[in-house]
Each structure stands twice: as structure tokens, then as C-alpha cells.
Design a protein around this motif. Structure first.
Motif, mmCIF file in Angstrom:
data_model
loop_
_atom_site.group_PDB
_atom_site.id
_atom_site.type_symbol
_atom_site.label_atom_id
_atom_site.label_comp_id
_atom_site.label_asym_id
_atom_site.label_seq_id
_atom_site.Cartn_x
_atom_site.Cartn_y
_atom_site.Cartn_z
ATOM 1 N N LEU A 1 5.717 5.903 12.930
ATOM 2 C CA LEU A 1 4.646 5.111 12.323
ATOM 3 C C LEU A 1 4.674 5.408 11.107
ATOM 4 O O LEU A 1 3.105 5.877 10.672
ATOM 5 C CB LEU A 1 3.451 5.596 13.254
ATOM 6 N N SER A 2 5.538 5.165 10.100
ATOM 7 C CA SER A 2 5.574 5.302 8.725
ATOM 8 C C SER A 2 6.553 4.132 8.245
ATOM 9 O O SER A 2 7.238 3.699 8.621
ATOM 10 C CB SER A 2 5.947 6.608 8.620
ATOM 11 N N THR A 3 6.224 4.086 6.859
ATOM 12 C CA THR A 3 7.247 3.349 5.906
ATOM 13 C C THR A 3 8.339 4.240 5.363
ATOM 14 O O THR A 3 9.335 3.578 4.887
ATOM 15 C CB THR A 3 6.465 2.593 4.808
ATOM 16 N N ALA A 4 8.339 5.422 5.436
ATOM 17 C CA ALA A 4 9.439 6.295 5.079
ATOM 18 C C ALA A 4 10.215 6.663 6.352
ATOM 19 O O ALA A 4 9.854 6.774 7.693
ATOM 20 C CB ALA A 4 8.850 7.377 4.457
ATOM 21 N N ASP A 5 11.435 7.072 5.956
ATOM 22 C CA ASP A 5 12.272 7.604 7.294
ATOM 23 C C ASP A 5 11.916 9.117 7.814
ATOM 24 O O ASP A 5 11.336 9.829 7.094
ATOM 25 C CB ASP A 5 13.508 7.982 6.686
ATOM 26 N N LEU A 6 12.041 8.978 9.000
ATOM 27 C CA LEU A 6 11.593 10.416 9.825
ATOM 28 C C LEU A 6 12.768 10.937 10.338
ATOM 29 O O LEU A 6 13.689 10.143 11.020
ATOM 30 C CB LEU A 6 10.701 9.843 11.154
ATOM 31 N N THR B 1 -2.768 0.425 -8.316
ATOM 32 C CA THR B 1 -1.448 0.559 -7.886
ATOM 33 C C THR B 1 -1.252 1.337 -6.548
ATOM 34 O O THR B 1 -1.847 2.355 -6.438
ATOM 35 C CB THR B 1 -0.433 0.894 -8.906
ATOM 36 N N GLN B 2 -0.849 0.990 -5.605
ATOM 37 C CA GLN B 2 -0.466 1.645 -4.308
ATOM 38 C C GLN B 2 0.649 2.129 -4.016
ATOM 39 O O GLN B 2 1.671 1.364 -4.355
ATOM 40 C CB GLN B 2 -0.921 0.661 -3.093
ATOM 41 N N ALA B 3 0.887 3.176 -3.403
ATOM 42 C CA ALA B 3 2.055 4.030 -3.009
ATOM 43 C C ALA B 3 2.480 3.322 -1.724
ATOM 44 O O ALA B 3 1.494 2.989 -1.007
ATOM 45 C CB ALA B 3 1.901 5.493 -2.843
ATOM 46 N N THR B 4 3.593 3.298 -1.290
ATOM 47 C CA THR B 4 4.249 2.769 -0.212
ATOM 48 C C THR B 4 3.550 3.491 1.064
ATOM 49 O O THR B 4 3.140 2.593 2.378
ATOM 50 C CB THR B 4 5.619 2.812 -0.010
ATOM 51 N N SER B 5 3.295 4.467 0.894
ATOM 52 C CA SER B 5 2.796 5.339 2.049
ATOM 53 C C SER B 5 1.292 4.956 2.568
ATOM 54 O O SER B 5 0.663 5.177 3.730
ATOM 55 C CB SER B 5 2.434 6.827 1.867
ATOM 56 N N VAL B 6 0.526 4.095 1.626
ATOM 57 C CA VAL B 6 -0.923 3.619 2.125
ATOM 58 C C VAL B 6 -0.675 2.665 3.363
ATOM 59 O O VAL B 6 -1.635 2.543 4.146
ATOM 60 C CB VAL B 6 -1.440 2.861 0.918
ATOM 61 N N ALA B 7 0.517 2.110 3.699
ATOM 62 C CA ALA B 7 0.422 1.080 4.636
ATOM 63 C C ALA B 7 0.899 1.873 5.972
ATOM 64 O O ALA B 7 1.272 1.531 6.811
ATOM 65 C CB ALA B 7 1.758 0.121 4.367
ATOM 66 N N ASP B 8 0.946 3.365 5.922
ATOM 67 C CA ASP B 8 1.502 4.010 7.115
ATOM 68 C C ASP B 8 0.327 4.070 8.245
ATOM 69 O O ASP B 8 0.506 4.145 9.262
ATOM 70 C CB ASP B 8 1.787 5.421 6.788
ATOM 71 N N THR B 9 -0.810 3.963 7.751
ATOM 72 C CA THR B 9 -1.960 3.649 8.496
ATOM 73 C C THR B 9 -2.908 2.439 8.188
ATOM 74 O O THR B 9 -2.994 1.978 7.390
ATOM 75 C CB THR B 9 -3.184 4.987 8.708
ATOM 76 N N ASP B 10 -3.524 1.844 9.384
ATOM 77 C CA ASP B 10 -4.326 0.986 9.339
ATOM 78 C C ASP B 10 -5.567 1.052 8.564
ATOM 79 O O ASP B 10 -6.179 0.038 7.729
ATOM 80 C CB ASP B 10 -4.819 0.135 10.612
ATOM 81 N N ALA B 11 -6.042 2.271 8.447
ATOM 82 C CA ALA B 11 -7.030 2.686 7.806
ATOM 83 C C ALA B 11 -6.917 2.801 6.337
ATOM 84 O O ALA B 11 -7.756 2.134 5.592
ATOM 85 C CB ALA B 11 -7.524 4.148 8.332
ATOM 86 N N GLY B 12 -5.736 3.005 5.872
ATOM 87 C CA GLY B 12 -5.359 3.037 4.413
ATOM 88 C C GLY B 12 -5.557 1.346 4.010
ATOM 89 O O GLY B 12 -6.045 1.204 2.824
#
Length: 306
Positions: A173-178, A265-276
Motif C-alpha cells: 500500500l505504497s508508491t515505493a517498492d516493498l 511541493t509534494q513528495a511521492t509518499s504523500v499518495a501512500d494514504t488517502d488521508a495525505g
């Protein structure tokens, strides 16, 4: 040489000719200039009255030119605000699209229950660099492991497990590799890298590009060297004495740009959660309210000048 003596009749004719010549010169001067009075000698009262009126006409013309420039400056600012508003609406659309996307990546691993014990270790993705370990007990079933993973508070909203027809399915549940490392005897083939959500990541990149475009639009909204969207002040005078005037400027003399509108400016990780993403949408709604308020203020100023 003796003096020339002319008779009274000849003298009268000569004076008449001289008078006609003088009148002809006066008429020619009026025709050339388009003015009835060309000097104070022609008519002192009319000459100085006309000079005063010409001077006032020049003053009023200069004021009118200043007002015309002011109107053009306001129109440039208004056009800039309209373009910025459309950009912010595009930013909202981009984040809403990311919010709706649920294309999380996952892998399903074969599972065989044994009497052995071990661990499943998660790093990367939303988990970060600090590994999170889930213990797998002896003779655990797939459902047991699923419950252990989903019940781990350190993995909540970061990793999701499910039973995929007897296989252990793990979603990133992330935009980065797990990275998943398996030391549990109870699982077979569990391990490797699960990719991130590239759709959400690409939309955040698009968001940041649009944000840069917003700032460029703000910088281009100038006329005659004055940019109201940059916080410049526009002073317009309405009469010759300067007793009636107006100064137009953005609220608190602040530039209307992404930073002052609260669009970061947003980091890609902000899209990891709907709350962000919901937080960004809230900031964009506030920015739209500020833009509409400023547009209304400039519109009122434009009406006054017109």
C-alpha cells in the motif's frame, strides 16, 4: 534728390493696400495654424484663456492615459488570476484522480504449513528503513499469518495480507517498492520486491509540474512593469490636484503564488494514504477561496477606475 509728394487719394489707397496685406497675413496665419488667436497681440483675453484650457486639457489627457494604463494592469492581473484558478482546479482534479486510484501492487506466495517457525520481514515502501517482523508460529495456517500481518499496528495502512485460494497474498500500500524477506519454514517462495503504485506516483509528479506552471503564470501577469500578482502597488490619480486617487494592491501586499496560497511541493509518499491526499485537497479548496476573494477585490477596483 527731392522728396516725393503724394496726394491724399494715393496715400489713402496705399494705406488700404497695407491694411489688406496685413489682414491677408493674419488670415494666412489662422489658416495655417487652425487657430483664430495665435498670439497675445491678436486677442490677449482669448489667448491666455485658450492657453489655460490647453494646459488643463493636457493634464486631463495625462490622467486619462494613467487610468488607461491602470485598467490594462488590472486586466492583466485578472487574466492571470483566471489562469491560476484554472490551474488550481486542475491540481484538484489530479489529486482526486490519485485519491480514487487503488491499483496497489501485490504478490501471492505458496503456503505450506509445517511444524517449523520463522519470520516474515518487511522493509521499504511505507514501512521505511526500519524493518517490521511478523512471527510465524508452528503449524500456522494461511489465515493465521494473514491475521498476524493485518493485526500488526506497524503495518496498518502500509501492508495488507489476504488468503488468495490458499496462497498468502501481500499487497504493498505504497508508491515505493516493498521488500519482503521470508525466514518462515511455513511459507514457500515468499520474498523479493513488490512494486509500488506507479499511477499515484505519476499523478503526484504531474501535481508538482502544475504547481510550477502556476508560479510562471503569476510572474507573467504584468503590464508596463507593474505586476499586481507579484505584490506591486498600482497608484491611480483621478484629478489634477491629486486629492482623489486610489492605490491597488494584493491582500497584505503578498505575491499570489503557490507558496503563499499554501500549495506545497509534494513528495511521492504523500499518495501512500488517502488521508495525505485529503489534506492536499483541503489546502487547494482554501487556495481557491483566496483566489476568488482577490479576483472580486480587483474587479471592484476595476469598476471604480472605469
Amino acid at each position: 534728390m527731392s522728396d516725393i509728394t503724394i496726394s491724399r487719394g494715393v496715400r489713402s489707397n496705399l494705406l488700404s493696400l497695407q491694411n489688406i496685406a496685413s489682414q491677408r497675413e493674419t488670415i494666412q496665419g489662422r489658416l495655417a495654424s487652425g487657430k483664430k488667436v495665435n498670439s497675445a497681440l491678436d486677442n490677449p483675453t482669448n489667448f491666455f484663456t485658450a492657453a489655460s484650457l490647453n494646459s488643463r486639457s493636457n493634464d486631463l489627457g495625462a490622467l486619462l492615459d494613467s487610468m488607461s494604463n491602470g485598467i490594462k494592469t488590472l486586466e492583466a492581473a485578472d487574466n492571470g488570476l483566471k489562469s491560476i484558478t484554472k490551474t488550481v482546479e486542475s491540481l484538484q482534479s489530479t489529486i482526486r484522480q490519485a485519491r480514487q486510484d487503488k491499483s496497489w501492487q501485490g504478490e501471492s506466495y505458496a503456503f505450506t504449513a509445517t511444524s517449523g517457525t520463522g519470520d516474515i520481514v518487511f522493509t521499504g515502501g511505507s514501512v521505511g528503513t526500519t524493518a517490521v517482523t511478523v512471527a510465524v508460529s508452528a503449524n500456522a495456517s494461511v489465515d493465521d499469518v494473514v491475521a498476524s500481518i493485518n493485526g500488526n499496528s506497524s503495518l496498518t495502512s502500509k501492508v495488507r495480507a489476504s488468503n488468495d485460494n490458499g496462497k498468502l497474498r501481500i499487497e504493498n500500500l505504497s508508491t515505493a517498492d516493498l521488500t519482503v524477506t521470508d525466514t518462515a519454514v511455513a511459507t514457500t517462495g515468499t520474498g523479493g520486491t513488490i512494486g509500488g503504485n506507479t499511477v499515484r506516483a505519476d499523478l503526484i509528479t504531474q501535481f508538482n509540474d502544475l504547481r510550477q506552471q502556476l508560479d510562471r503564470t503569476s510572474e507573467d501577469a504584468s503590464f508596463n512593469g507593474i505586476n499586481l500578482l507579484r505584490g506591486d502597488a498600482l497608484a491611480i490619480t483621478f484629478n489634477e490636484t491629486g486629492s482623489s486617487s486610489i492605490t491597488i494592491q494584493s491582500k497584505d501586499a503578498e505575491a499570489i503564488n503557490a507558496t503563499n496560497l499554501g500549495i506545497d511541493t509534494q513528495a511521492t509518499s504523500v499518495a501512500d494514504t488517502d488521508a495525505g491526499l485529503d489534506s492536499i485537497l483541503s489546502d487547494l479548496s482554501t487556495a481557491l477561496g483566496s483566489l476568488r476573494s482577490q479576483s472580486s477585490a480587483f474587479g471592484s477596483n476595476l469598476s471604480v477606475v472605469q
